[in-house]
Design a protein around this motif. Sequence first.
Motif, mmCIF file in Angstrom:
data_model
loop_
_atom_site.group_PDB
_atom_site.id
_atom_site.type_symbol
_atom_site.label_atom_id
_atom_site.label_comp_id
_atom_site.label_asym_id
_atom_site.label_seq_id
_atom_site.Cartn_x
_atom_site.Cartn_y
_atom_site.Cartn_z
ATOM 1 N N PRO A 150 0.811 -1.224 0.000
ATOM 2 C CA PRO A 150 0.000 0.000 0.000
ATOM 3 C C PRO A 150 0.842 1.271 0.000
ATOM 4 O O PRO A 150 1.917 1.337 0.617
ATOM 5 N N ALA A 151 0.338 2.281 -0.705
ATOM 6 C CA ALA A 151 0.965 3.601 -0.637
ATOM 7 C C ALA A 151 0.826 4.150 0.786
ATOM 8 O O ALA A 151 -0.058 3.728 1.539
ATOM 9 N N PRO A 152 1.701 5.072 1.194
ATOM 10 C CA PRO A 152 1.592 5.654 2.534
ATOM 11 C C PRO A 152 0.181 6.178 2.797
ATOM 12 O O PRO A 152 -0.403 6.871 1.963
ATOM 13 N N ARG A 181 -1.651 1.142 -9.749
ATOM 14 C CA ARG A 181 -0.359 1.835 -9.731
ATOM 15 C C ARG A 181 -0.363 3.011 -8.758
ATOM 16 O O ARG A 181 0.623 3.255 -8.067
ATOM 17 N N HIS A 182 -1.460 3.732 -8.716
ATOM 18 C CA HIS A 182 -1.479 4.949 -7.906
ATOM 19 C C HIS A 182 -1.792 4.689 -6.438
ATOM 20 O O HIS A 182 -1.731 5.624 -5.627
ATOM 21 N N LEU A 183 -2.096 3.451 -6.104
ATOM 22 C CA LEU A 183 -2.319 3.110 -4.693
ATOM 23 C C LEU A 183 -1.177 2.267 -4.142
ATOM 24 O O LEU A 183 -1.292 1.691 -3.074
ATOM 25 N N SER A 184 -0.051 2.214 -4.872
ATOM 26 C CA SER A 184 1.035 1.290 -4.541
ATOM 27 C C SER A 184 2.331 2.008 -4.231
ATOM 28 O O SER A 184 2.619 3.093 -4.759
ATOM 29 N N SER A 185 3.165 1.351 -3.414
ATOM 30 C CA SER A 185 4.522 1.845 -3.134
ATOM 31 C C SER A 185 5.576 1.115 -3.956
ATOM 32 O O SER A 185 6.777 1.386 -3.791
ATOM 33 N N ARG A 190 8.209 2.273 -9.371
ATOM 34 C CA ARG A 190 8.828 2.518 -8.069
ATOM 35 C C ARG A 190 9.850 1.444 -7.686
ATOM 36 O O ARG A 190 10.769 1.726 -6.925
ATOM 37 N N VAL A 249 -5.144 9.821 -0.912
ATOM 38 C CA VAL A 249 -3.961 9.444 -1.687
ATOM 39 C C VAL A 249 -4.097 9.899 -3.138
ATOM 40 O O VAL A 249 -3.144 10.440 -3.735
ATOM 41 N N LEU A 255 3.676 10.322 -7.197
ATOM 42 C CA LEU A 255 5.055 10.095 -6.803
ATOM 43 C C LEU A 255 5.930 9.966 -8.039
ATOM 44 O O LEU A 255 5.457 9.623 -9.123
#
Length: 438
Positions: A150-152, A181-185, A190, A249, A255
């Motif tokens: 998960p993204a921060p 992609r946009h919810l991931s770290s 990345r 988010v 990012l």
Amino acid sequence: MHTQTPHRDLPRTRPSTEADGNGTEPNLQTLRKLFNVALAAVDPLQCMAPYLPPPPKGRTIVLGAGKASARMALAVEAAWKGPLSGLVVTRYGHGEVCSQIQIVEAAHPVPDSAGEAAAKRMLALAKTAGPDDLVLVLVSGGGSSLITLPAPGLTMDDLRGINKALLRSGAAIVDMNVVRRHLSSIKGGRLANACGAATVVTLVVSDVPGDDPAVVASGPTIADHTTPADALGVLQRYGIPISAAVRAVLEQPALEAAAVAGERQVHVIATAQLALRAAEVHAQQLGLQVVNLGGAIEGESREVARAQASMVREIRASHKARKPSLLLSGGETTVTVRGNGRGGRNAEFLLALALELQGEAGVYALACDTDGIDGVEDNAGGVIAPDSLRRASGLGLDPVALLANNDAYAFFLGLQDLITTGPTRTNVNDFRAIFISP
């Protein structure tokens, strides 16, 4: 010594009772043979070696995710000259025995804690790479679920909820992966970013129409050119509710994706078109006239079935040489789930096709997912013959009601016409073949 796990031969389906000039069973056997030929063409053990880079001055670290990634790791170990280390995550039951690369298994299509732990370890390994090192990244379909970090500000429960809703919505894989992609770290470049100045070479077994490596497994080493606003648009378009945390988010700036330092290479080594072409060549050797629609077919399974039934009739109407024909296609159809049955997009396609054809003489079809798993079931797909609907009626099966309930699996289970291969350890999406007698 490495043990190879060959593709298991496809089991025989229940013989049809319909009389036909060529015999029913030979036509179905031809379709099953063509599927095996297609699978062999995209087996990483057969197609990976020419794409491997030369060994680096420093270490070689292998990272990977997807349903084909363990097989890809095995292919690397079989061909590589020199030491290796690394970590690859695949779906439960899709592993291989490797001696230098660690293989772990996690859940698909809904992610679990094993996939989250693997993603954390991959990022940690990537960050150890130096300028003289090579990071070889093995990517295939299914990786979006298998490395979920998960993204921060988000939790695994947030991602699981979004993932389940996307799977039921009928969203195309391209749209699903914009959100992921946009919810991931780790996705959207990345993972490559974590590799710093190391050389990063990504090898891709593509399961997406168009073979864009940024879409396969949500592109962990590919710079993301979509925006959080694009992800919000997808969720709104499919009517998927989102929590305050997810919204927060997606309302932040994106990012940074892949870093500019270090060399970045991407090679797509296996595609649906490669599998279809192998089947086409084999069919031509058998004397069939082939119409190959390519590997980028998308749309609702039922609508694709309707369109291909029309093509079957056009082929028969224009048939001049009086030779058997074959209609081939690949890609990824979708199913908007409205019932509570057991399905799979290939089974749904076949049931819809059977209803469109209404027992048209001389037409047989196979539809299977090349990874061996149709949706979340234990079969790869199934087959239909001219007598499928008649046999179903004799068993008390109502194909219209089953299709309405997204329960195509029950239809083919009752007919004993499911195709079960087990994990094939490759993944170039769906394979559809329709045999048309003159």
